[in-house]
Motif scaffolding. Structure first.
Motif, mmCIF file in Angstrom:
data_model
loop_
_atom_site.group_PDB
_atom_site.id
_atom_site.type_symbol
_atom_site.label_atom_id
_atom_site.label_comp_id
_atom_site.label_asym_id
_atom_site.label_seq_id
_atom_site.Cartn_x
_atom_site.Cartn_y
_atom_site.Cartn_z
ATOM 1 N N VAL A 25 0.859 -1.185 0.000
ATOM 2 C CA VAL A 25 0.000 0.000 0.000
ATOM 3 C C VAL A 25 0.893 1.232 0.000
ATOM 4 C CG1 VAL A 25 -1.779 1.256 1.259
ATOM 5 C CG2 VAL A 25 -1.790 -1.246 1.245
ATOM 6 N N ILE A 26 0.730 2.050 -1.016
ATOM 7 C CA ILE A 26 1.506 3.279 -1.134
ATOM 8 C C ILE A 26 0.659 4.429 -0.582
ATOM 9 C CG2 ILE A 26 2.617 4.877 -2.735
ATOM 10 C CD1 ILE A 26 2.982 2.459 -4.619
ATOM 11 N N PRO A 27 1.185 5.186 0.373
ATOM 12 C CA PRO A 27 0.415 6.317 0.896
ATOM 13 C C PRO A 27 0.048 7.294 -0.227
ATOM 14 C CG PRO A 27 2.364 5.929 2.230
ATOM 15 C CD PRO A 27 2.481 5.043 1.035
ATOM 16 N N THR A 28 -1.116 7.897 -0.122
ATOM 17 C CA THR A 28 -1.615 8.756 -1.188
ATOM 18 C C THR A 28 -0.731 9.967 -1.457
ATOM 19 O OG1 THR A 28 -3.059 9.871 0.391
ATOM 20 C CG2 THR A 28 -4.019 8.083 -0.869
ATOM 21 N N GLU A 29 -0.006 10.433 -0.466
ATOM 22 C CA GLU A 29 0.850 11.591 -0.700
ATOM 23 C C GLU A 29 2.064 11.263 -1.570
ATOM 24 O OE1 GLU A 29 1.684 10.010 3.480
ATOM 25 O OE2 GLU A 29 -0.081 10.815 2.503
ATOM 26 N N TYR A 30 2.350 9.977 -1.783
ATOM 27 C CA TYR A 30 3.470 9.561 -2.635
ATOM 28 C C TYR A 30 3.021 9.040 -3.989
ATOM 29 C CZ TYR A 30 6.062 9.827 1.734
ATOM 30 O OH TYR A 30 6.618 10.250 2.901
ATOM 31 N N ASN A 31 1.740 9.113 -4.295
ATOM 32 C CA ASN A 31 1.234 8.585 -5.565
ATOM 33 C C ASN A 31 1.899 9.235 -6.768
ATOM 34 O OD1 ASN A 31 -0.462 6.721 -4.440
ATOM 35 N ND2 ASN A 31 -2.307 7.964 -4.638
ATOM 36 N N LYS A 32 2.048 10.540 -6.740
ATOM 37 C CA LYS A 32 2.672 11.233 -7.865
ATOM 38 C C LYS A 32 4.108 10.772 -8.062
ATOM 39 C CE LYS A 32 0.074 15.529 -7.567
ATOM 40 N NZ LYS A 32 0.175 16.974 -7.333
ATOM 41 N N LEU A 33 4.848 10.657 -6.963
ATOM 42 C CA LEU A 33 6.250 10.262 -7.059
ATOM 43 C C LEU A 33 6.398 8.851 -7.618
ATOM 44 C CD1 LEU A 33 7.536 11.707 -3.671
ATOM 45 C CD2 LEU A 33 7.808 12.687 -5.932
ATOM 46 N N PHE A 34 5.575 7.926 -7.135
ATOM 47 C CA PHE A 34 5.683 6.549 -7.599
ATOM 48 C C PHE A 34 5.238 6.401 -9.047
ATOM 49 C CE2 PHE A 34 6.217 5.410 -3.163
ATOM 50 C CZ PHE A 34 7.107 4.358 -3.253
ATOM 51 N N SER A 35 4.189 7.112 -9.431
ATOM 52 C CA SER A 35 3.733 6.989 -10.816
ATOM 53 C C SER A 35 4.768 7.539 -11.788
ATOM 54 C CB SER A 35 2.389 7.691 -11.001
ATOM 55 O OG SER A 35 2.498 9.063 -10.737
ATOM 56 N N VAL A 36 5.418 8.636 -11.432
ATOM 57 C CA VAL A 36 6.465 9.184 -12.290
ATOM 58 C C VAL A 36 7.676 8.252 -12.312
ATOM 59 C CG1 VAL A 36 8.136 11.065 -12.456
ATOM 60 C CG2 VAL A 36 5.747 11.574 -12.112
ATOM 61 N N ALA A 37 8.030 7.672 -11.178
ATOM 62 C CA ALA A 37 9.162 6.747 -11.129
ATOM 63 C C ALA A 37 8.895 5.514 -11.995
ATOM 64 C CB ALA A 37 9.436 6.326 -9.690
ATOM 65 N N ILE A 38 7.687 4.997 -11.940
ATOM 66 C CA ILE A 38 7.347 3.826 -12.751
ATOM 67 C C ILE A 38 7.381 4.167 -14.237
ATOM 68 C CG2 ILE A 38 5.447 2.262 -13.349
ATOM 69 C CD1 ILE A 38 4.740 2.282 -10.336
ATOM 70 N N LEU A 39 6.823 5.311 -14.608
ATOM 71 C CA LEU A 39 6.831 5.709 -16.012
ATOM 72 C C LEU A 39 8.249 5.972 -16.502
ATOM 73 C CD1 LEU A 39 5.064 6.227 -18.469
ATOM 74 C CD2 LEU A 39 4.920 8.610 -17.759
ATOM 75 N N ALA A 40 9.093 6.564 -15.676
ATOM 76 C CA ALA A 40 10.491 6.798 -16.059
ATOM 77 C C ALA A 40 11.216 5.470 -16.253
ATOM 78 C CB ALA A 40 11.201 7.643 -15.006
ATOM 79 N N GLY A 41 10.934 4.495 -15.401
ATOM 80 C CA GLY A 41 11.539 3.177 -15.556
ATOM 81 C C GLY A 41 11.085 2.479 -16.827
ATOM 82 N N ILE A 42 9.795 2.543 -17.115
ATOM 83 C CA ILE A 42 9.266 1.927 -18.335
ATOM 84 C C ILE A 42 9.859 2.604 -19.565
ATOM 85 C CG2 ILE A 42 7.162 1.618 -19.708
ATOM 86 C CD1 ILE A 42 5.657 1.225 -17.056
ATOM 87 N N GLU A 43 9.987 3.915 -19.529
ATOM 88 C CA GLU A 43 10.568 4.639 -20.657
ATOM 89 C C GLU A 43 12.018 4.245 -20.870
ATOM 90 O OE1 GLU A 43 12.741 7.152 -22.947
ATOM 91 O OE2 GLU A 43 12.969 7.400 -20.784
ATOM 92 N N SER A 44 12.770 4.059 -19.788
ATOM 93 C CA SER A 44 14.165 3.644 -19.907
ATOM 94 C C SER A 44 14.283 2.248 -20.509
ATOM 95 C CB SER A 44 14.849 3.673 -18.543
ATOM 96 O OG SER A 44 14.950 4.980 -18.065
ATOM 97 N N VAL A 45 13.397 1.356 -20.121
ATOM 98 C CA VAL A 45 13.416 -0.005 -20.660
ATOM 99 C C VAL A 45 13.067 0.005 -22.147
ATOM 100 C CG1 VAL A 45 12.283 -2.261 -20.553
ATOM 101 C CG2 VAL A 45 13.003 -1.133 -18.451
ATOM 102 N N CYS A 46 12.067 0.786 -22.536
ATOM 103 C CA CYS A 46 11.704 0.875 -23.961
ATOM 104 C C CYS A 46 12.830 1.497 -24.774
ATOM 105 C CB CYS A 46 10.415 1.659 -24.131
ATOM 106 S SG CYS A 46 8.973 0.739 -23.611
ATOM 107 N N SER A 47 13.507 2.466 -24.202
ATOM 108 C CA SER A 47 14.659 3.063 -24.867
ATOM 109 C C SER A 47 15.780 2.032 -25.026
ATOM 110 C CB SER A 47 15.147 4.265 -24.077
ATOM 111 O OG SER A 47 16.243 4.866 -24.699
#
Length: 113
Positions: A25-47
């Protein structure tokens, strides 16, 4: 190259399965940080997949770039939140645009072979 792609798919499925089974369970105040981190990771893998297809992939550079992209993206969002700015949307837009460009290159490569 085929082995690397198969290994990436297996690792993704294994990680997704573990993430689905283990209750985190990710606290709601960290949702933005985790979603950006996940998208940055996915983008790096696709690159990285794009670089593998062009025979320009280097593992050590990928590891450094992966963590640097994630940390920089999260830092931008954190600083934006601290200043009261919604840099979250800018980062999502930039990463999403880059992800779509990488996926377009991969798609073109697959359909031309």
């Amino acid at each position: 190259m085929k082995n690397v792609v198969i290994l990436c798919v297996i690792a993704g499925l294994l990680g997704g399965s573990i993430g689905y089974i283990v209750p985190v369970v990710i606290p709601t105040e960290y949702n933005k940080l985790f979603s950006v981190a996940i998208l940055a990771g996915i983008e790096s893998v696709c690159s990285a997949i794009k670089l593998i297809m062009r025979d320009k992939f280097k593992g050590n550079i990928f590891i450094i770039t992966f963590f640097a992209n994630v940390i920089i993206a999260v830092l931008f969002v954190f600083i934006g939140d601290s200043l009261g700015l919604d840099l979250y949307y800018v980062i999502l837009l930039a990463l999403g645009f880059k992800l779509l460009q990488d996926l377009d290159v991969v798609k073109t490569y697959i359909f031309t072979k």
